[in-house]
Design a protein around this motif. Sequence first.
Motif, PDB file in Angstrom:
ATOM      1  N   UNK A   1       0.830  -1.199   0.000  1.00 49.66           N
ATOM      2  CA  UNK A   1       0.000   0.000   0.000  1.00 49.66           C
ATOM      3  C   UNK A   1       0.857   1.239   0.000  1.00 49.66           C
ATOM      4  N   UNK A   2       0.464   2.182  -0.758  1.00 52.48           N
ATOM      5  CA  UNK A   2       1.304   3.350  -0.895  1.00 52.48           C
ATOM      6  C   UNK A   2       1.428   4.125   0.398  1.00 52.48           C
ATOM      7  N   UNK A   3       0.378   4.028   1.161  1.00 53.68           N
ATOM      8  CA  UNK A   3       0.450   4.735   2.419  1.00 53.68           C
ATOM      9  C   UNK A   3       1.646   4.263   3.234  1.00 53.68           C
ATOM     10  N   UNK A   4       1.845   2.979   3.140  1.00 48.55           N
ATOM     11  CA  UNK A   4       2.963   2.430   3.880  1.00 48.55           C
ATOM     12  C   UNK A   4       4.288   2.918   3.321  1.00 48.55           C
ATOM     13  N   UNK A   5       4.330   2.996   2.009  1.00 58.37           N
ATOM     14  CA  UNK A   5       5.564   3.473   1.397  1.00 58.37           C
ATOM     15  C   UNK A   5       5.906   4.891   1.848  1.00 58.37           C
ATOM     16  N   UNK A   6       4.869   5.655   2.001  1.00 59.35           N
ATOM     17  CA  UNK A   6       5.097   7.063   2.268  1.00 59.35           C
ATOM     18  C   UNK A   6       5.232   7.372   3.745  1.00 59.35           C
ATOM     19  N   UNK A  24      -2.528  22.264   7.387  1.00 64.37           N
ATOM     20  CA  UNK A  24      -1.813  21.024   7.102  1.00 64.37           C
ATOM     21  C   UNK A  24      -0.740  20.810   8.158  1.00 64.37           C
ATOM     22  N   UNK A  25      -0.571  19.563   8.475  1.00 65.35           N
ATOM     23  CA  UNK A  25       0.514  19.211   9.379  1.00 65.35           C
ATOM     24  C   UNK A  25       1.749  18.865   8.556  1.00 65.35           C
ATOM     25  N   UNK A  26       2.862  18.865   9.203  1.00 65.71           N
ATOM     26  CA  UNK A  26       4.098  18.521   8.491  1.00 65.71           C
ATOM     27  C   UNK A  26       4.049  17.076   8.004  1.00 65.71           C
ATOM     28  N   UNK A  27       3.365  16.262   8.742  1.00 67.03           N
ATOM     29  CA  UNK A  27       3.249  14.865   8.311  1.00 67.03           C
ATOM     30  C   UNK A  27       2.459  14.778   7.008  1.00 67.03           C
ATOM     31  N   UNK A  28       1.424  15.525   6.966  1.00 63.36           N
ATOM     32  CA  UNK A  28       0.624  15.533   5.730  1.00 63.36           C
ATOM     33  C   UNK A  28       1.449  16.098   4.578  1.00 63.36           C
ATOM     34  N   UNK A  29       2.172  17.122   4.895  1.00 64.26           N
ATOM     35  CA  UNK A  29       3.025  17.700   3.854  1.00 64.26           C
ATOM     36  C   UNK A  29       3.994  16.659   3.312  1.00 64.26           C
ATOM     37  N   UNK A  30       4.568  15.950   4.218  1.00 63.56           N
ATOM     38  CA  UNK A  30       5.549  14.939   3.808  1.00 63.56           C
ATOM     39  C   UNK A  30       4.912  13.890   2.918  1.00 63.56           C
ATOM     40  N   UNK A  32       2.312  14.262   1.046  1.00 58.90           N
ATOM     41  CA  UNK A  32       1.975  14.851  -0.252  1.00 58.90           C
ATOM     42  C   UNK A  32       3.222  15.032  -1.112  1.00 58.90           C
ATOM     43  N   UNK A  33       4.281  15.506  -0.473  1.00 58.14           N
ATOM     44  CA  UNK A  33       5.522  15.699  -1.236  1.00 58.14           C
ATOM     45  C   UNK A  33       6.016  14.363  -1.790  1.00 58.14           C
ATOM     46  N   UNK A  34       5.964  13.392  -0.963  1.00 56.19           N
ATOM     47  CA  UNK A  34       6.427  12.076  -1.416  1.00 56.19           C
ATOM     48  C   UNK A  34       5.569  11.559  -2.558  1.00 56.19           C
ATOM     49  N   UNK A  35       4.294  11.794  -2.429  1.00 57.79           N
ATOM     50  CA  UNK A  35       3.397  11.316  -3.470  1.00 57.79           C
ATOM     51  C   UNK A  35       3.661  12.026  -4.793  1.00 57.79           C
ATOM     52  N   UNK A  36       3.764  13.327  -4.708  1.00 60.00           N
ATOM     53  CA  UNK A  36       3.960  14.085  -5.944  1.00 60.00           C
ATOM     54  C   UNK A  36       5.323  13.789  -6.543  1.00 60.00           C
ATOM     55  N   UNK A  45      -7.178  14.035  -7.313  1.00 61.40           N
ATOM     56  CA  UNK A  45      -8.179  13.274  -6.570  1.00 61.40           C
ATOM     57  C   UNK A  45      -7.686  11.884  -6.210  1.00 61.40           C
ATOM     58  N   UNK A  46      -6.671  11.448  -6.916  1.00 61.52           N
ATOM     59  CA  UNK A  46      -6.158  10.114  -6.598  1.00 61.52           C
ATOM     60  C   UNK A  46      -5.158  10.159  -5.445  1.00 61.52           C
ATOM     61  N   UNK A  47      -4.773  11.354  -5.081  1.00 64.61           N
ATOM     62  CA  UNK A  47      -3.808  11.465  -3.995  1.00 64.61           C
ATOM     63  C   UNK A  47      -4.375  10.838  -2.733  1.00 64.61           C
ATOM     64  N   UNK A  48      -5.581  11.228  -2.449  1.00 63.19           N
ATOM     65  CA  UNK A  48      -6.192  10.707  -1.234  1.00 63.19           C
ATOM     66  C   UNK A  48      -6.304   9.188  -1.293  1.00 63.19           C
ATOM     67  N   UNK A  49      -6.634   8.722  -2.481  1.00 61.16           N
ATOM     68  CA  UNK A  49      -6.832   7.293  -2.643  1.00 61.16           C
ATOM     69  C   UNK A  49      -5.540   6.525  -2.408  1.00 61.16           C
ATOM     70  N   UNK A  50      -4.481   7.067  -2.960  1.00 65.55           N
ATOM     71  CA  UNK A  50      -3.240   6.293  -2.975  1.00 65.55           C
ATOM     72  C   UNK A  50      -2.260   6.664  -1.879  1.00 65.55           C
ATOM     73  N   UNK A  51      -2.466   7.776  -1.271  1.00 64.02           N
ATOM     74  CA  UNK A  51      -1.478   8.172  -0.269  1.00 64.02           C
ATOM     75  C   UNK A  51      -2.004   8.025   1.150  1.00 64.02           C
ATOM     76  N   UNK A  52      -3.273   7.912   1.273  1.00 60.69           N
ATOM     77  CA  UNK A  52      -3.844   7.828   2.606  1.00 60.69           C
ATOM     78  C   UNK A  52      -4.122   9.172   3.222  1.00 60.69           C
ATOM     79  N   UNK A  53      -3.849  10.206   2.471  1.00 64.73           N
ATOM     80  CA  UNK A  53      -4.159  11.550   2.970  1.00 64.73           C
ATOM     81  C   UNK A  53      -5.675  11.747   3.019  1.00 64.73           C
TER      82      UNK A  53
END
Length: 709
Positions: A1-6, A24-30, A32-36, A45-53
């Motif tokens: 799962x990508x969430x785990x990766x990130x 936003x928290x720094x954790x969320x920022x991290x 998102x940055x990792x995802x992008x 819209x897929x960010x939430x799906x794949x990153x767990x944000x």
Amino acid sequence: METMELGSAPDFSEDVGALKKGPWTSAEDAILVAYVTKHGEGNWNSVQKHSGLYRCGKSCRLRWANHLRPNLKKGAFTPEEERMIIELHAKLGNKWARMAAQLPGRTDNEIKNYWNTRIKRRMRAGLPVYPPEMQNPAANSQYLFEHGEMSMSSGGESECDPGSSPSTGDFQNLSVSGMHGGCRMKSCSSLTGMSDLPLSSVVTQTLSAGQSISSPGRRMKRMHRDTQCSSMSGASGGGGLFPQLSDESSKTMPYFKARRSCGTRNSMRLAQIAGFPYDPDPEGLHFEESADSAGTPGSAMTSPYTAFSLPQNHHLLSSEADSFGSNNSNNSSFLQALLQEAQNLDPGRDQIRSAELSDQLLVLTSANPPMDVSALMSPRKSRWGEDSDPTTPLEGRTYSMFSEDTSPNCTSNWDETSTLQSPLTTVSSNLQAAHVGGLKIENSAQHDMPCGNYGDEENLISSLLDFARPDATPVVEWYNPPDVYTLGGQPCHSLPEAIEAAFHHQDVVAELEHLGAAGHPVANHVWELGSCPWNNMPAEHAEGSPGLLPDDVDVVASTVPLPLHASFPLILAFTFLDPVVYGPSLAQSAASGQPHANEMRSSQPAAESGPGPGAGSGLRAQAQTRPEGTGRSREPDADQSSGVAIGRPLSKNAAISTLEQSALKQVREKGSQYPTQPRFYLLLKRLASGSGGFNSPGRSKLGELIVPD
DNA sequence: AAACGGTGCAACCGCTTCACC
DNA sequence: GGGTGAAGCGGTTGCACCGTT
């Protein structure tokens, strides 16, 4: 799962199933940055799906764009950047994204915030936005009107010199005399800064943006001091938009408030258009009181208009009423000027712009009445009796145009001066001393006869609006007044005399006796002060056009409450059409089964108005071809805030259609050829009490622009 | 020190525009 | 051509911070 990766996602356990909001928290920022970094931008819209944000895609995009993406510049803007922002804003208006594109590392949000805070603060404080060497008072005005707070990129081709300087104030500093009702801004504006302005800019600016004074609540409070200060002090810093007016007129203009519940934003806008200092203090709004006192229960809530309340304890001098009228006339001129510009648009080039103008006009129309019209219908013994004007034919009997606003704010500014000098007189005297817009405004008192050297019909209207001096009303030189005006069958040898006679007319006086008495609705009366041929009318006017309206004479129908002696609102209808064009046209057309003007707006065939460059013909076509739902301008719903169904103001197109239809009808029925006998009408319209007042659809003082839904 | 109000900034909201089906 | 979703845009709001009283 990508969430785990990130990495571990933040704990949103309490928001399970819901997207998180807020900072936003720094954790969320991290995350998102990792995802992008991994997947690149886009597909938010897929960010939430794949990153767990637990953030919506929109939020992710904004966070990335405004804070996380690389190469973002942080920190204060450099002077160079500030200069660019100012220049870009002059050029582009509130096109923050476009501005950001030219400022590497800066975001639109950043620029927007910058503009909305620092720049406006400077403007409010009367500090120059531009360096002194770049300042130019005239340009300042133009700048402010075109871009001051608004996006006004007419066709994206602003002619505004980026170097022009909005040195002082927002248009909160505007002190508009409003003496140019019914005329195009360009040639008859009494305002230096407004001459030669694209009116769309003025109106757009005035109607649609202006965060600084458009937000209710806290932002209003935030603006309160600034607004009052800048407004009441006129041109702080000595460089107001209209230095020849601002000082005195700002003192003498009625201090009125906008009702929060209905069109506050527009109220504020129009208040400022009209040059009235706006009191944004929501706590000081007393409209409901005024409505009650007006004896028209519910009218305040049902009016589609923005209601302006004036202090009740203002001395009710004619001059005050004059300022009232001038105020409205000003709005009216805006409306018409807007029409003018809209009509001037190349139909094929700027359809959307035209449609926007249409929308704006609708706003203007809906909010046009500058006063609490319900209060107008209320008879109230004023203090006129105490300070009565000896020339008042009604011997102190008067009917308050002012609502129950006893705010100290309202009284102080007014009382200080109103008994000494009328606002209009003040403004007039200022104007008289000034060369404005290339037109030397002469002291009207110098005119012994109602014939001046005013050049054109616009200035006729403008000059006619010197309500303080009805005896010295000049008209254009080519106007050939009739030997005898008639008022209710009584001959009058001059227009002023006719006006004056109106107030002595037995019917008028008799009705005044009953005015306002509950259960005594009185029908509107229209006294026609005669008509006269315009023998000397310039050829371009006299020749007419196949399109019914000469292309340089747009819809010249000025709705100006003319509260001479504070007894009546008069409606000055100046038209090159035949009489009923402005008169009970809609009511008549409704009665006669003619298309409802609102219907005309959408269904009237273009051919109906003729092939020529008649006013509005092209405009209507433009508006009709405008794709539905495009453009940012939205048709304002005047009733939205009040939540009460009431007649909707017609759009510009519909208004024009109505006028044209009426004119066409005249031509057909009478066989006359427009405009062989254009006429000047002064309509004295009685305000009926109760439900039949100006708030009523079909009888409003915008009157014929208001029809029931 | 507390209250208050102003300010700046981040984020949100509503809407339009665009691309794709 | 119409519907739909994503992206973009501009206006507005919430809130923390700061200065003043």
